[in-house]
Scaffold this active site. Structure first.
Site, mmCIF file in Angstrom:
data_model
loop_
_atom_site.group_PDB
_atom_site.id
_atom_site.type_symbol
_atom_site.label_atom_id
_atom_site.label_comp_id
_atom_site.label_asym_id
_atom_site.label_seq_id
_atom_site.Cartn_x
_atom_site.Cartn_y
_atom_site.Cartn_z
ATOM 1 N N LYS A 202 3.228 3.549 -2.564
ATOM 2 C CA LYS A 202 3.883 2.299 -2.143
ATOM 3 C C LYS A 202 4.389 2.420 -0.706
ATOM 4 O O LYS A 202 4.184 1.541 0.133
ATOM 5 C CB LYS A 202 5.031 1.986 -3.106
ATOM 6 C CG LYS A 202 6.094 1.068 -2.580
ATOM 7 C CD LYS A 202 5.633 -0.373 -2.491
ATOM 8 C CE LYS A 202 6.652 -1.218 -1.741
ATOM 9 N NZ LYS A 202 6.398 -2.630 -1.798
ATOM 10 N N CYS A 256 10.547 -4.517 4.617
ATOM 11 C CA CYS A 256 9.591 -3.547 4.052
ATOM 12 C C CYS A 256 9.029 -2.620 5.128
ATOM 13 O O CYS A 256 9.353 -1.437 5.158
ATOM 14 C CB CYS A 256 8.463 -4.297 3.362
ATOM 15 S SG CYS A 256 9.082 -5.438 2.125
#
Ligand code: SAJ
Length: 419
Positions: A202, A256
């Site tokens: 991720k 992010c």
């Protein structure tokens, strides 16, 4: 299956709705009482296409219950924020609190799933010890899995169903237990792995993108120095079938790409010079843009209007936004700065005032509204210059000076020597 989701934000709420929509009994828990009150009255507190309607359906048919007190369940899904600490490492305090809330309710055979983005080894290094200290053997008594979310805001309702899903169990039994849970609605492929691989995968997805953007931003700087148009170089190079230079810009924002790579660099500082350089390049782009304003205007800019406050086009999210950092740099240099953004309530007012007598307009966010700019706004400027850091402006106007990240070399002294 009874599922409890912990944390009802951008990920937890749509996930809870999705399980309920597919026939599972779901309780949604959040520590924020206002959020629970709003949900119990039928109103969602976040903006996401299709979510309100889907939520209303599962609330009406009783499959989803928003609760302010966690209850026993077969599956606990943790989707709480993971902010970063001062040194940019991953702050696990909300995750640890969630696990503490779950432990008194745990029964044999339960599955605990972590969806929040975390530093490598958090699942086995932080959560597993908490469970084992409470007397549960992971993989035998209970299952523990990391299943990172990978959806794009604005498309969450379709991406939740159709994207591939990484299922990272602490043991192979845990991985199987996790896949049984998501199989209830996920149509994408189940990618079965272990928890640490899931965590780092991720993080690397966002780091890949961040690093490729840094390469494009570095290309802008070196091209300006050498007297070459960087945007033309990207267009040429990307005609190669295996090359995809990303799009340069004023920096990288959002919660992010601008955050996740640090979870890797702080976990392994010695081994990550490239990722650290990536962050350095992208986080200093706002200063580079401010420096370019000085060069383009020969240090004469007194007033500048920045078009865009959001971190990317057509969203209202200003977290880590490069646009606002450009504003700070220019203000520190004594420039009067106005920020205008029709998507962000706080900055949506009075473009006339923002443009009037400005020496430059900087397009910092690729909102559709900025592809054309009204003539009356442009003509009200002291000097009709548009510095388009996103390469999106399609308008034309007599007397307009239009600058992109590809044409900075026309203003730097060394390239004038080259000419
Ligand atoms: N940007 C560039 N150049 C590019 C692409 C993006 O400068 O070529 C900038 C954008 O302007 C923005 C920032 O990067 O400031 C991030 O934008 P983004 O659209 O690349 O990503 P996010 O942060 O909105 O969402 C990402 C997604 N990750 C990937 O595409 C690998 C999403 O799938 C993840 O779920 C999300 O991060 C997350 O939650 O991790």
């Amino acid at each position: 299956m009874k599922i409890a989701t912990i944390g009802l934000g951008y990920i937890g709420l749509p996930t809870a709705v999705m399980f309920a929509k597919h026939g599972q009994e779901v309780i949604g828990f959040d520590t924020n009482k206002d959020v629970i009150a709003s949900l119990q009255s039928g109103r969602i507190h976040i903006e996401e296409p299709g979510l309100q309607e889907a939520f209303q359906d599962v609330l009406d048919n009783g499959l989803l219950r928003p609760v302010s007190r966690l209850e026993a369940a077969n599956v606990f899904i943790i989707a709480v924020p993971t902010p970063h600490t001062e040194d940019h490492s991953c702050d696990t305090r909300y995750i640890r609190q969630a696990v503490k809330d779950v432990i008194p309710l745990l029964e044999l055979g339960n599955t605990i799933i972590l969806e929040s983005t975390v530093a490598p080894k958090t699942t086995t290094g932080v959560i597993q010890p908490m469970l084992e200290e409470s007397g549960f053997t992971v993989g035998v008594d209970v299952h523990l899995v990391h299943c990172p979310e990978r959806v794009l805001p604005g498309q969450i309702m379709t991406e939740l169903v159709n994207n591939n899903r990484i299922i990272g169990g602490v043991t192979p039994e845990c991985t199987v237990a996790g896949s049984v849970v998501y199989r209830t609605f996920v149509k994408g492929e189940m990618l079965l792995t272990d928890a640490s691989t899931a965590e780092l995968s991720k993080l690397m997805e966002n780091t890949f993108r961040d690093t490729n953007i840094a390469l494009a931003n570095e290309l802008v700087k070196l091209s300006a120095e050498l007297g070459i148009n960087a945007l033309d170089v990207i267009e040429m190079a990307n005609k190669h079938p295996r090359v995809n230079i990303h799009t340069p810009g004023p920096g990288v924002g959002g919660h992010c790409l601008a955050v996740d790579p640090y979870f890797i660099t702080t976990a392994a500082p010695e081994q990550t010079p490239l990722i650290q350089t990536t962050r350095e390049i992208n986080s200093t782009m706002p200063k580079y843009i401010a420096d370019s304003v000085d060069v383009i205007t020969n240090n004469t800019a007194k007033k500048v209007v920045i078009l865009g406050a959001a971190y990317k086009g057509n969203v209202d999210d200003i977290r880590e936004s490069p646009a606002l950092k450009i504003a700070e740099h220019l203000q520190q240099r004594g420039v009067e700065v106005h920020v205008y953004d029709p998507h962000v309530t706080h900055y949506a007012m009075n473009p006339e005032n923002a443009f009037a007598d400005a020496d430059m307009a900087i397009i910092a966010t690729e909102h559709d509204e900025f592809k054309q700019l009204p003539s009356n706004l442009l003509t009200s400027m002291a000097s009709m210059r548009v510095f388009d850091t996103k390469n999106i402006f399609e308008g034309q106007h007599d007397g307009l000076s239009y600058i992109t990240l590809g044409t900075l070399h026309l203003y730097t002294s060394r390239s004038r020597l080259h000419a």
